[in-house]
Design a protein around this motif. Structure first.
Motif, short mmCIF file in Angstrom:
data_model
loop_
_atom_site.label_atom_id
_atom_site.label_comp_id
_atom_site.label_asym_id
_atom_site.label_seq_id
_atom_site.Cartn_x
_atom_site.Cartn_y
_atom_site.Cartn_z
N SER A 88 48.96 43.79 30.53
CA SER A 88 48.64 42.37 30.32
C SER A 88 47.18 42.10 30.61
CB SER A 88 49.51 41.49 31.23
OG SER A 88 49.22 41.76 32.59
N THR A 89 46.73 40.94 30.15
CA THR A 89 45.35 40.50 30.39
C THR A 89 45.39 39.07 30.92
OG1 THR A 89 44.54 41.85 28.56
CG2 THR A 89 43.08 40.09 29.35
N LEU A 90 44.67 38.81 32.01
CA LEU A 90 44.66 37.46 32.59
C LEU A 90 44.05 36.46 31.62
CD1 LEU A 90 43.62 37.80 36.35
CD2 LEU A 90 45.90 37.61 35.36
N VAL A 91 44.62 35.25 31.61
CA VAL A 91 44.07 34.16 30.81
C VAL A 91 43.97 32.92 31.69
CG1 VAL A 91 45.03 35.04 28.66
CG2 VAL A 91 46.34 33.38 30.00
N LEU A 92 43.09 32.03 31.31
CA LEU A 92 42.96 30.76 32.02
C LEU A 92 43.71 29.69 31.25
CD1 LEU A 92 39.16 30.91 32.95
CD2 LEU A 92 41.11 31.43 34.42
N SER A 93 44.60 28.98 31.92
CA SER A 93 45.42 27.99 31.22
C SER A 93 44.59 26.89 30.58
CB SER A 93 46.43 27.36 32.19
OG SER A 93 45.77 26.68 33.24
N GLU A 94 43.45 26.55 31.23
CA GLU A 94 42.64 25.46 30.68
C GLU A 94 41.96 25.84 29.37
OE1 GLU A 94 40.38 27.21 34.29
OE2 GLU A 94 42.43 26.68 33.75
N TYR A 100 39.80 36.42 55.20
CA TYR A 100 41.11 37.05 55.31
C TYR A 100 41.01 38.54 55.04
CZ TYR A 100 42.76 32.31 55.34
OH TYR A 100 42.97 31.00 55.68
N PHE A 101 41.51 39.33 55.98
CA PHE A 101 41.39 40.78 55.90
C PHE A 101 42.46 41.35 54.98
CE2 PHE A 101 42.52 45.03 57.52
CZ PHE A 101 41.32 45.67 57.29
N ILE A 102 42.07 42.15 54.02
CA ILE A 102 43.00 42.85 53.14
C ILE A 102 43.26 44.22 53.75
CG2 ILE A 102 43.40 43.69 50.80
CD1 ILE A 102 43.15 40.67 51.01
N ASP A 103 44.55 44.60 53.88
CA ASP A 103 44.91 45.80 54.61
C ASP A 103 44.23 47.07 54.07
OD1 ASP A 103 46.52 44.34 56.24
OD2 ASP A 103 48.35 44.72 55.12
N ASN A 104 44.06 47.17 52.78
CA ASN A 104 43.53 48.37 52.17
C ASN A 104 42.34 48.01 51.29
OD1 ASN A 104 43.36 50.49 49.91
ND2 ASN A 104 44.77 51.46 51.36
N GLY A 105 41.32 48.88 51.31
CA GLY A 105 40.12 48.59 50.53
C GLY A 105 40.36 48.47 49.05
N LYS A 106 41.51 48.98 48.57
CA LYS A 106 41.82 48.92 47.14
C LYS A 106 42.74 47.76 46.81
CE LYS A 106 41.21 53.90 46.54
NZ LYS A 106 41.81 55.17 46.06
N ASP A 107 43.14 46.97 47.80
CA ASP A 107 44.03 45.84 47.57
C ASP A 107 43.27 44.64 47.00
OD1 ASP A 107 46.21 47.19 48.42
OD2 ASP A 107 46.32 46.28 50.40
N VAL A 108 43.95 43.91 46.16
CA VAL A 108 43.39 42.69 45.55
C VAL A 108 44.47 41.61 45.64
CG1 VAL A 108 42.52 41.62 43.45
CG2 VAL A 108 41.90 43.98 43.98
N LEU A 109 44.09 40.44 46.12
CA LEU A 109 45.02 39.33 46.26
C LEU A 109 44.70 38.26 45.22
CD1 LEU A 109 47.32 37.96 47.85
CD2 LEU A 109 45.60 37.04 49.41
N LEU A 110 45.63 38.08 44.27
CA LEU A 110 45.45 37.06 43.24
C LEU A 110 46.14 35.78 43.66
CD1 LEU A 110 46.07 39.14 39.98
CD2 LEU A 110 43.90 38.44 40.96
N ASN A 111 45.59 34.66 43.21
CA ASN A 111 46.12 33.36 43.62
C ASN A 111 47.42 33.02 42.91
OD1 ASN A 111 45.92 31.17 45.30
ND2 ASN A 111 43.85 30.66 44.65
N MET A 112 48.08 31.95 43.41
CA MET A 112 49.26 31.43 42.73
C MET A 112 48.87 30.87 41.36
SD MET A 112 51.41 29.58 45.78
CE MET A 112 50.04 28.69 46.49
N SER A 113 49.87 30.71 40.50
CA SER A 113 49.69 30.16 39.15
C SER A 113 48.86 31.06 38.25
CB SER A 113 49.05 28.76 39.22
OG SER A 113 49.79 27.92 40.05
N THR A 114 48.90 32.37 38.54
CA THR A 114 48.22 33.33 37.66
C THR A 114 49.01 33.46 36.35
OG1 THR A 114 47.39 34.55 39.56
CG2 THR A 114 47.42 35.71 37.45
N MET A 115 48.28 33.56 35.23
CA MET A 115 48.93 33.66 33.92
C MET A 115 48.29 34.79 33.14
SD MET A 115 49.55 30.52 31.27
CE MET A 115 50.24 29.55 32.60
N ALA A 116 49.14 35.61 32.49
CA ALA A 116 48.61 36.75 31.74
C ALA A 116 49.28 36.84 30.37
CB ALA A 116 48.84 38.05 32.53
#
Length: 458
Positions: free
Chosen positions: A151-157, A115-131
């Motif tokens: 914020s800082t990302l955390v893993l729910s598990e 999947y092409f990201i429009d801009n080289g600086k773009d980042v696509l995070l998935n659903m159910s992200t928690m921070a």
């Protein structure tokens, strides 16, 4: 389009893109960044919610994102996005969310394979992200006058208390069908209107009509939505006007499933709720009585069907113009009911009234005109009145030529009916001519169908 749908969210767009979204979700799960980075998300938020977050960060509270996040490693780009988002009213404000992502975080970047990201600086995070919220600052970037959430990302598990909460909620919405679980979750989140929109979108999808399993799932979702109204039902009259539309929707689902008794029950409830209202909607009443008539007709209760259709007719005559599609359809339905009882003269009378109305409707509905003429021709033929039958079938043929290719199999049927009428009038040459046309079209249609079938198996 997907970004807009995920932000609003637009149920109809999300439904159309469901396979892509599912594939995108799984693809991101297979992508990650090798080093820790910080990304920025431009967003708008209600001022009251922002105030709550200001109090929450001191307790190490979490913020959860239920959608894909289109972030950027370019802070100024994220600020521009936030400022371009139009606040719905003065209660909303623009913010920028700083998200620290540890190494190996699942996401899609310019290096993603599919999947092409429009801009080289773009980042696509998935659903159910928690921070976890680290800091909240109001208008911290003085030159941009925009608030920030760090914020800082955390893993729910990895968070035992989070997993316990999630497991409790999963049990609460658990179902044998994922779709029903989704609707239960939306209801639990007080998104009743959005849930109804999702079910309505699926209901209107023509492809779902061919799948009995999907139809059963949609019916179950309608039941789930009805059950969620239990609190309202406890303080509202069972025949309250507001329930009419809901009862009618449930009735429509049972009709699709050919469950006529339940279908009749809910259409009757929809009708009663209108009749008991202080301000009944005559259009809705006519629709409900018409649907009840259709159910009676499918059940072979012809007399009840005629009574219901005649009731529809009387209501329509009060609220519509003299030449109206619904009136024509009501006469058609009455004709069908009489025809099912072999009462040909009564059927003819109603079909002719339908035809008279159809001929005055602009723009002309050529398909409807062809259909009612063809029906009249067949009824006249049953009565042995070949000349009238021939006249109507010829009219049906002319109308059909205006909107359908002559090679269509429907023309073979029409020409065959016409040759039969000529034969009964002892006009054998004309009968032979139309029979040959019918045979020619039938052979072409059969070859085309065989070709399509062969092509589909290759």
């Amino acid at each position: 389009m997907l970004n807009k749908a995920l932000r609003i969210p637009a149920a109809d767009v999300l439904y159309k893109l469901r396979l892509f979204i599912q594939d995108l979700f799984h693809q991101i799960q297979n992508e990650s960044v090798s080093d820790s980075i910080t990304v920025y998300l431009g967003q708008i938020i209600q001022r009251d919610d922002f105030a709550i977050l200001q109090k929450a960060f001191s307790n190490n509270n979490l913020i959860a994102f239920s959608q894909f996040l289109f972030c950027s490693t370019d802070q100024l780009r994220a600020i521009c996005v936030a400022k371009r988002l139009s606040p719905l009213n003065d209660n909303f404000m623009s913010i920028i969310i700083h998200i620290d992502m540890p190494a190996n975080t699942k996401c899609a970047t310019i290096s993603s394979c599919r999947y092409f990201i429009d801009n080289g600086k773009d980042v696509l995070l998935n659903m159910s992200t928690m921070a976890r919220i680290v800091k909240v600052e109001k208008e911290s970037l003085k030159e941009n006058q925009i608030a920030s959430i760090y914020s800082t990302l955390v893993l729910s598990e990895s968070q035992q208390n989070i997993e316990q909460i999630l497991e409790s909620k999963r049990t609460e919405i658990k179902s044998f069908v994922p779709l029903i679980s989704l609707i239960k979750l939306m209801v639990l989140m007080n998104q009743q209107i959005a849930a109804e929109h999702v079910v309505e979108t699926m209901f209107n999808d023509d492809t779902s009509k061919e799948n009995s399993t999907t139809q059963a799932e949609i019916a179950a979702c309608c039941y789930c939505l009805t059950t969620s109204c239990h609190a309202s039902l406890s303080i509202m009259s069972p025949n309250a006007f507001e329930l009419s539309s809901l009862y009618a929707s449930i009735g429509a689902m049972y009709l699709r499933l050919d469950t006529y008794e339940k279908c009749h029950e809910y259409y009757q409830k929809a009708l009663d709720s209108q009749l008991d209202s202080n301000n009944p909607d005559l259009n809705c009443i006519s629709s409900h009585t018409n649907n009840i008539g259709i159910i009676f007709l499918k059940q072979g209760k012809h007399s009840d069907a005629i009574s219901s259709f005649q009731r529809t007719l009387k209501i329509l005559q009060q609220i519509t113009e003299p030449h109206d599609t619904e009136l024509a359809l009501a006469y058609d339905h009455i004709g069908d009911a009489y025809l099912s009882q072999f009462k040909y003269e009564e059927a003819l009378n109603n079909y002719n009234k339908s035809l008279e109305i159809q001929e005055h409707i602009l723009p002309r509905n050529l398909s409807a005109l062809s259909s009612v003429n063809d029906t009249l021709g067949n009824v006249y033929l049953k009565l042995g009145r070949s000349r009238e039958a021939l006249m109507n079938c010829k009219r049906s043929l002319e109308y059909q030529k205006e909107y359908m290719l002559v090679a269509h199999s429907s023309f073979a049927v029409l020409y065959n009916n016409i040759d039969l009428m000529y034969y009964r009038e002892e006009q054998y040459l004309e009968a032979l001519e139309n029979y040959c046309k019918s045979l020619e079209i039938a052979s072409i249609s059969l070859r085309q169908k065989s070709f399509i079938n062969c092509y589909s198996t290759i």
